[in-house]
Design a protein around this motif. Structure first.
Motif, PDB file in Angstrom:
ATOM      1  N   THR A 268       0.681  -1.067  -0.050  1.00 36.24           N
ATOM      2  CA  THR A 268       0.030  -0.063  -0.065  1.00 36.24           C
ATOM      3  C   THR A 268       0.856   1.304  -0.078  1.00 36.24           C
ATOM      4  O   THR A 268       0.470   2.155  -0.613  1.00 36.24           O
ATOM      5  CB  THR A 268      -1.038  -0.128   1.185  1.00 36.24           C
ATOM      6  N   LEU A 269       1.813   1.342   0.773  1.00 35.69           N
ATOM      7  CA  LEU A 269       2.860   2.398   0.842  1.00 35.69           C
ATOM      8  C   LEU A 269       3.424   2.491  -0.387  1.00 35.69           C
ATOM      9  O   LEU A 269       3.371   3.659  -0.827  1.00 35.69           O
ATOM     10  CB  LEU A 269       3.912   2.371   2.088  1.00 35.69           C
ATOM     11  N   VAL A 270       4.080   1.573  -1.123  1.00 34.00           N
ATOM     12  CA  VAL A 270       4.982   1.965  -2.234  1.00 34.00           C
ATOM     13  C   VAL A 270       3.791   2.337  -3.344  1.00 34.00           C
ATOM     14  O   VAL A 270       4.283   3.252  -4.005  1.00 34.00           O
ATOM     15  CB  VAL A 270       5.642   0.727  -2.666  1.00 34.00           C
ATOM     16  N   CYS A 271       2.719   1.419  -3.514  1.00 35.38           N
ATOM     17  CA  CYS A 271       1.761   2.065  -4.489  1.00 35.38           C
ATOM     18  C   CYS A 271       1.314   3.432  -4.435  1.00 35.38           C
ATOM     19  O   CYS A 271       1.236   4.137  -5.420  1.00 35.38           O
ATOM     20  CB  CYS A 271       0.716   0.936  -4.380  1.00 35.38           C
ATOM     21  N   SER A 272       0.790   3.701  -3.182  1.00 33.36           N
ATOM     22  CA  SER A 272       0.235   4.992  -3.046  1.00 33.36           C
ATOM     23  C   SER A 272       1.140   6.254  -3.420  1.00 33.36           C
ATOM     24  O   SER A 272       0.956   7.015  -3.971  1.00 33.36           O
ATOM     25  CB  SER A 272      -0.291   4.976  -1.648  1.00 33.36           C
ATOM     26  N   VAL A 273       2.454   6.001  -2.655  1.00 38.29           N
ATOM     27  CA  VAL A 273       3.242   7.163  -2.621  1.00 38.29           C
ATOM     28  C   VAL A 273       3.692   7.427  -4.102  1.00 38.29           C
ATOM     29  O   VAL A 273       3.868   8.562  -4.675  1.00 38.29           O
ATOM     30  CB  VAL A 273       4.635   6.742  -1.583  1.00 38.29           C
ATOM     31  N   GLN A 274       4.078   6.228  -4.834  1.00 36.52           N
ATOM     32  CA  GLN A 274       4.745   6.279  -6.244  1.00 36.52           C
ATOM     33  C   GLN A 274       3.385   6.923  -7.179  1.00 36.52           C
ATOM     34  O   GLN A 274       3.513   7.622  -7.959  1.00 36.52           O
ATOM     35  CB  GLN A 274       4.906   5.047  -6.635  1.00 36.52           C
ATOM     36  N   SER A 275       2.132   6.649  -6.762  1.00 36.04           N
ATOM     37  CA  SER A 275       1.126   7.284  -7.770  1.00 36.04           C
ATOM     38  C   SER A 275       0.847   8.726  -7.475  1.00 36.04           C
ATOM     39  O   SER A 275       0.787   9.354  -8.288  1.00 36.04           O
ATOM     40  CB  SER A 275      -0.145   6.044  -7.473  1.00 36.04           C
ATOM     41  N   LEU A 276       0.841   8.913  -6.193  1.00 33.31           N
ATOM     42  CA  LEU A 276       0.554  10.291  -5.759  1.00 33.31           C
ATOM     43  C   LEU A 276       1.605  11.340  -6.316  1.00 33.31           C
ATOM     44  O   LEU A 276       1.386  12.400  -6.938  1.00 33.31           O
ATOM     45  CB  LEU A 276       0.422  10.735  -4.370  1.00 33.31           C
ATOM     46  N   LEU A 277       2.696  11.006  -6.063  1.00 35.41           N
ATOM     47  CA  LEU A 277       4.111  11.697  -6.422  1.00 35.41           C
ATOM     48  C   LEU A 277       3.943  11.948  -8.176  1.00 35.41           C
ATOM     49  O   LEU A 277       4.258  12.858  -8.614  1.00 35.41           O
ATOM     50  CB  LEU A 277       5.353  10.999  -6.013  1.00 35.41           C
ATOM     51  N   GLY A 278       3.729  10.703  -8.593  1.00 36.56           N
ATOM     52  CA  GLY A 278       3.612  10.578 -10.319  1.00 36.56           C
ATOM     53  C   GLY A 278       2.408  11.466 -10.669  1.00 36.56           C
ATOM     54  O   GLY A 278       2.624  12.331 -11.627  1.00 36.56           O
ATOM     55  N   ALA A 279       1.345  11.532  -9.783  1.00 35.32           N
ATOM     56  CA  ALA A 279       0.332  12.568 -10.277  1.00 35.32           C
ATOM     57  C   ALA A 279       0.784  14.012 -10.149  1.00 35.32           C
ATOM     58  O   ALA A 279       0.375  14.911 -10.958  1.00 35.32           O
ATOM     59  CB  ALA A 279      -0.955  12.270  -9.281  1.00 35.32           C
ATOM     60  N   VAL A 280       1.442  14.290  -9.324  1.00 30.74           N
ATOM     61  CA  VAL A 280       2.047  15.459  -8.972  1.00 30.74           C
ATOM     62  C   VAL A 280       3.015  16.144 -10.227  1.00 30.74           C
ATOM     63  O   VAL A 280       2.834  16.969 -10.847  1.00 30.74           O
ATOM     64  CB  VAL A 280       2.797  15.999  -7.593  1.00 30.74           C
ATOM     65  N   ALA A 281       3.850  15.199 -10.451  1.00 34.83           N
ATOM     66  CA  ALA A 281       4.772  15.214 -11.747  1.00 34.83           C
ATOM     67  C   ALA A 281       3.981  15.482 -12.901  1.00 34.83           C
ATOM     68  O   ALA A 281       4.254  16.353 -13.734  1.00 34.83           O
ATOM     69  CB  ALA A 281       5.528  14.157 -11.653  1.00 34.83           C
ATOM     70  N   VAL A 282       2.945  14.655 -13.172  1.00 36.41           N
ATOM     71  CA  VAL A 282       2.139  14.747 -14.508  1.00 36.41           C
ATOM     72  C   VAL A 282       1.529  16.220 -14.426  1.00 36.41           C
ATOM     73  O   VAL A 282       1.359  16.671 -15.575  1.00 36.41           O
ATOM     74  CB  VAL A 282       0.978  13.748 -14.608  1.00 36.41           C
ATOM     75  N   ASP A 283       1.019  16.684 -13.320  1.00 37.21           N
ATOM     76  CA  ASP A 283       0.536  17.931 -13.271  1.00 37.21           C
ATOM     77  C   ASP A 283       1.479  19.124 -13.977  1.00 37.21           C
ATOM     78  O   ASP A 283       1.213  19.967 -14.609  1.00 37.21           O
ATOM     79  CB  ASP A 283      -0.001  18.430 -11.994  1.00 37.21           C
ATOM     80  N   LYS A 284       2.795  19.097 -13.336  1.00 33.61           N
ATOM     81  CA  LYS A 284       3.958  19.982 -13.547  1.00 33.61           C
ATOM     82  C   LYS A 284       4.005  19.592 -15.090  1.00 33.61           C
ATOM     83  O   LYS A 284       4.182  20.504 -16.006  1.00 33.61           O
ATOM     84  CB  LYS A 284       5.056  19.564 -12.855  1.00 33.61           C
ATOM     85  N   LEU A 285       4.017  18.502 -15.866  1.00 37.27           N
ATOM     86  CA  LEU A 285       4.264  18.384 -17.106  1.00 37.27           C
ATOM     87  C   LEU A 285       3.098  18.841 -17.932  1.00 37.27           C
ATOM     88  O   LEU A 285       3.249  19.445 -18.959  1.00 37.27           O
ATOM     89  CB  LEU A 285       4.463  16.913 -17.614  1.00 37.27           C
ATOM     90  N   ALA A 286       1.966  18.705 -17.668  1.00 38.26           N
ATOM     91  CA  ALA A 286       0.736  19.253 -18.107  1.00 38.26           C
ATOM     92  C   ALA A 286       0.826  20.761 -18.248  1.00 38.26           C
ATOM     93  O   ALA A 286       0.370  21.466 -19.041  1.00 38.26           O
ATOM     94  CB  ALA A 286      -0.463  18.826 -17.575  1.00 38.26           C
ATOM     95  N   ALA A 287       1.288  21.278 -17.063  1.00 40.18           N
ATOM     96  CA  ALA A 287       1.159  22.761 -17.099  1.00 40.18           C
ATOM     97  C   ALA A 287       2.236  23.285 -17.857  1.00 40.18           C
ATOM     98  O   ALA A 287       2.167  24.613 -18.448  1.00 40.18           O
ATOM     99  CB  ALA A 287       1.428  23.407 -15.637  1.00 40.18           C
ATOM    100  N   ALA A 288       3.312  22.768 -18.341  1.00 39.67           N
ATOM    101  CA  ALA A 288       4.379  23.059 -19.060  1.00 39.67           C
ATOM    102  C   ALA A 288       4.045  22.979 -20.560  1.00 39.67           C
ATOM    103  O   ALA A 288       4.900  23.657 -21.330  1.00 39.67           O
ATOM    104  CB  ALA A 288       5.676  22.474 -18.794  1.00 39.67           C
ATOM    105  N   ARG A 289       2.880  22.162 -21.054  1.00 36.25           N
ATOM    106  CA  ARG A 289       2.754  22.058 -22.354  1.00 36.25           C
ATOM    107  C   ARG A 289       1.529  23.093 -22.660  1.00 36.25           C
ATOM    108  O   ARG A 289       0.675  23.413 -22.114  1.00 36.25           O
ATOM    109  CB  ARG A 289       1.640  20.652 -22.399  1.00 36.25           C
ATOM    110  N   PRO A 290       2.110  23.935 -23.649  1.00 39.17           N
ATOM    111  CA  PRO A 290       1.039  24.941 -24.076  1.00 39.17           C
ATOM    112  C   PRO A 290      -0.271  24.695 -24.785  1.00 39.17           C
ATOM    113  O   PRO A 290      -0.383  23.466 -25.134  1.00 39.17           O
ATOM    114  CB  PRO A 290       1.838  25.845 -25.285  1.00 39.17           C
ATOM    115  N   GLY A 291      -1.334  25.139 -24.218  1.00 42.61           N
ATOM    116  CA  GLY A 291      -2.793  24.856 -24.607  1.00 42.61           C
ATOM    117  C   GLY A 291      -3.328  23.954 -24.027  1.00 42.61           C
ATOM    118  O   GLY A 291      -4.498  23.514 -24.288  1.00 42.61           O
TER     119      GLY A 291
END
Length: 852
Positions: A268-291
């Protein structure tokens, strides 16, 4: 009439007729997939297919389990998750945990543990604790991933050499010399070919490289190795996918209860932490993509946790591997142009189709090729960027202990060791306080570096007692925290020392560290951002009436800002810049107290004149324009705050500039509007910008200054003498000069303002041009004519700049660049005039991660 009968019996049969002159309502909405989502799903599928097989191989699970997890992660987690663009599936970060579970409990019990971990994730999601998982130190997370990566790489190295991995890293290391001494040539050749394709494919130069780079390197590496092995007739172990009829499903867990509980918690710990940190990273990637910012919502982390839990329940029930968000696939999904969760779900559907129709082709893949792919993924998990980041933040010990703990003891044990060391480091920093005392020109300086807690009070008292009675003393607090015991110690010593004829000036590098008597504070409770908002702790002023200013004017907006200055989202001890300064680059910001502002002129001696020339009595009635009136009081307060907090920090840099002279790199020409703070917008400091400000950021053409050569003189001085490398013309929203140009009537008295604004008439003449050729903001239309004129004015003033001799000579020699900029005050967003997107297009300047 019975209570169960509706009042109008025909209400259930009432037909809803569409309004006249409107088309009839259409049928049910069809499921539509954007072309970008379809192409992105194919790209992610091509990456996910070989990786899923490789991770299943690395864990020792049936190879079909990786395909099941990839399909379920795409469909279930993609449908229910809170991060639309994150792709879930079997992750390399779960390899070590899953492999250990399979060795201890067997495959079917491991599936049951995956189901229980999914149930635990559902519970955590319902409790809405997803944000709490982000409180784990990044050094621990990066160390955990690095330890897992090392474990994966060492284990897969045995398969690359044609051998069989052991159950632990120490065993693999002990067996490695013998394996290196007798490798299998066929496995080694396929592995070398796979790694070579994996490394070289993205580096193919030229136009061919740009075209071929659209195919994922993982797919090309595995496919190339498979084709070569088949054509060469190499005999080596290959993928074996048994019939789905014999696929093992989950069963009731068997084993010691405590061991099973620990296994569920670890998963549970590894799945959850990796998924949540990945979601935050994807938000940054999406914000950096124009449009993409407006089309894709930010991640709902609690919903993402629920989606991951549901996916793990389904995957475990169907005999699949544990599921988490996967960084490689998610970044590929964003880079491929995905715009919704449909791409993630479609990739899962493609995995299902492949597992049903491509079994003969998959069984041609050599295991050595998959092992090489997974080994490369494991090595990438040891990120040099992460190591540099934790080193810069002095957390390398936490990172190293976590990594070694995961490698030699296990994931849960390594994370526990990392947390323990992180807590120890934090306590050490909290209790490590350096207190020094020196005398300079009769003034005794006591410098406190670190956090002031009760543990440092004995040392603080000992040093303070070394200050002679009646002497002038300065106590410099270089820290962000001070508890009640330290506060009382300083306050008692200050009272005693001033009563004996001495003076005390207590300064703080960080907000909230100044000590003053309550009577000196005038009841002030300023937040750290209020100095930027021109809030100087004055009593609330009545809001202007409709007759005083029209609706929507800047005066009403300013009143609204001041009204809510004390109810912002940050707490009283927040700081908004490095070293605790409120603003980028402390020299240009206001370094006011986070919890309070001290009255200027406060000194240890009653009746003595303070640093700004006042006597500490600020509430006496005075004339509005007198030095002690409201305006003079605000000026004195700001100067006092600078002298107390900022001047000690910038004195050395300003002394260097005074010796060496100014060497600015840019000439920044902007409007005189008080809301445009150049140093804050550009994060610049003393000596960086040569600034020219005037009404409307206008650049008169040569020979049209009519006796006012100030702008031309500044341009000539900056280009020919200071040798600046760039000139920026910056306009802004709500510019009063542009509004005056739009509303100006011909004729009338020629005031100085009207005579100056004639230099903006060429900008006004650009307005009637075709709408497609007008200067514009990327991604949206101009809000009104005033904003359109602001943009046109920036472009026009750049043309005026080129007409100046000094500028044209520097441009011709290649020594100078011109830039156009538009600053939207209400959004605090900057736009730069693009050279690539077409003539007159202002592109939004995006946030970037400067710590990576």
């Amino acid at each position: 009439m019975s209570a169960c009968v509706p009042a109008r019996a025909d209400s259930a049969r009432t037909e809803h007729v569409h309004p006249p002159h409107s088309p009839p309502p259409g049928g049910p909405r069809r499921f539509r997939v954007a072309g970008a989502d379809l192409s992105a799903s194919i790209a992610v599928f091509l990456i996910a297919l070989p990786l899923s097989l490789g991770i299943a191989l690395a864990t020792g699970a049936p190879l079909q389990a990786g395909l099941v997890a990839a399909a379920v992660g795409g469909i279930v987690a993609g449908w229910l998750g809170g991060c639309p663009l994150q792709v879930s599936g079997p992750a390399a970060g779960l390899t070590v945990v899953t492999a250990d579970l399979i060795v201890r409990y067997g495959w079917r019990t491991t599936c049951a543990i995956t189901v229980l971990a999914g149930l635990a994730q559902l519970g955590l999601g319902c409790l809405r604790v997803a944000r709490s998982a982000l409180a784990v130190s990044p050094a621990i997370v990066h160390g955990m991933l690095a330890g897992i990566g090392v474990t994966i790489a060492v284990a897969q190295l045995h398969i690359v050499l044609g051998g069989t991995p052991q159950s632990s890293v120490p065993d693999n290391l002990r067996a490695l010399p013998a394996q290196l001494a007798s490798p299998r040539p066929a496995d080694l050749a396929v592995s070398v070919l796979t790694l070579s394709l994996l490394l070289l494919w993205p580096r193919v130069p030229g136009r061919a490289g740009r075209l071929l780079g659209k195919l994922p390197a993982a797919l090309i590496a595995v496919a190339g190795a498979t084709v070569v092995a088949a054509l060469a007739g190499l005999r080596l172990p290959k993928v074996d996918l048994p019939s789905w009829s014999s696929h093992a499903l989950a069963t009731l867990p068997e084993g010691p209860v405590l061991g099973l509980v620990a296994a569920v918690l670890t998963t549970t710990l590894v799945c959850s932490v990796q998924s949540l940190l990945g979601a935050v990273a994807v938000d940054k990637l999406a914000a950096a993509r124009p449009g993409l910012t407006g089309r894709v919502k930010r991640s709902d982390l609690d919903r993402e946790l629920l989606g991951q839990g549901a996916a793990n329940i389904v995957s475990g029930s169907l005999g699949g591997l544990p599921i988490a968000g996967v960084a490689v696939r998610s970044s590929a999904n964003v880079a491929a142009g995905a715009v919704s969760r449909n791409s993630t779900m479609l990739h899962g559907v493609l995995v299902v189709i492949a597992t049903l129709l491509m079994v003969p082709a998959l069984e041609l893949i050599p295991l050595a090729a998959l092992a090489s792919l997974v080994m490369a993924v494991g090595l990438k998990m040891v990120s040099l960027n992460h190591i540099r980041t934790v080193t810069r933040h002095r957390e390398v010990l936490v990172y190293a202990v976590t990594t070694c703990g995961v490698v030699f003891f296990g994931v849960l044990e390594g994370v526990a060791l990392g947390i323990a060391v992180a807590v120890g480091v934090a306590l050490h920093r909290l209790t490590r306080t350096r207190i020094t005392h020196d005398e300079t020109e009769g003034v005794h300086h006591v410098h406190v570096r670190g956090q002031l807690t009760f543990l440092a009070v004995p040392r603080l008292s000992r040093v303070l007692h070394h200050v002679p009675q009646g002497a002038d003393a300065v106590v410099e607090l270089d820290g962000s925290f001070m508890d009640h015991a330290a506060y009382e110690t300083l306050q008692d010593w200050q009272r005693t020392h001033t009563a004996q004829g001495g003076s005390v000036d207590i300064t703080g590098r960080r907000p909230g560290t100044r000590i003053s008597e309550p009577a000196d504070l005038d009841g002030c409770r300023c937040r750290p951002w209020t100095p930027w908002r021109n809030h100087q702790c004055e009593p609330p002023r009545p809001a202007p009436t409709q007759s005083a200013s029209p609706p929507g004017t800047d005066r009403q907006e300013a009143a609204g800002e001041n009204a809510d200055a004390a109810t912002g989202p940050s707490g009283p001890n927040d700081s908004t810049g490095p070293d605790g300064l409120n603003g980028p680059n402390g020299p240009n910001g206001s370094a006011g107290s986070a919890g309070r502002h001290d009255a200027p002129g406060t000194s240890g001696k009653t009746g003595k004149t303070g640093g700004n020339g006042t006597t500490g009595k600020l509430d006496a009635p005075s004339r509005p324009n007198s030095p002690n009136g409201p305006s003079g009081r605000e000026l004195a307060r700001g100067i006092s705050a600078f002298q107390r907090n900022t001047a000690p920090l910038v004195r050395g840099e300003l002394a260097r500039l005074a010796r060496e002279g100014q060497q600015p790199s840019q000439l920044f020409l902007t409007c005189a509007d008080s809301r445009v703070v150049t140093s804050m917008i550009t994060s610049s400091g003393p000596g960086d910008l040569f600034v020219v400000r005037n009404v409307g950021n206008l650049v008169p053409l040569p020979g049209e200054e009519s006796g006012d050569d100030s702008v031309a003189a500044a341009i000539e001085y900056a280009v020919d003498i200071l040798k600046v490398r760039s000139i920026t013309v910056c306009g802004h929203s709500g510019c009063g000069a542009m509004q005056a140009l739009l509303s100006a009537e011909p004729g009338g008295a020629q005031t100085p303002l009207k005579r100056w604004l004639r230099h903006g008439l060429p900008s006004l003449e650009r307005m009637p041009e075709d709408e497609t050729s007008r200067p514009r903001l990327a991604g949206r239309r101009s809000a009104d004519a005033a904003e359109q004129l602001c943009l046109a004015n920036v472009v026009q003033q750049l043309e005026h700049l080129r007409a100046h001799d000094a500028v044209s000579r520097a441009l011709g020699a290649g020594d100078l660049e011109l830039h156009g900029m538009y600053f939207h005050v209400g959004e605090a967003q900057a736009y730069l005039l693009s050279e690539d997107a077409g003539d007159g297009v202002f592109e939004l300047v995006l946030e970037t991660d400067l710590t990576a």
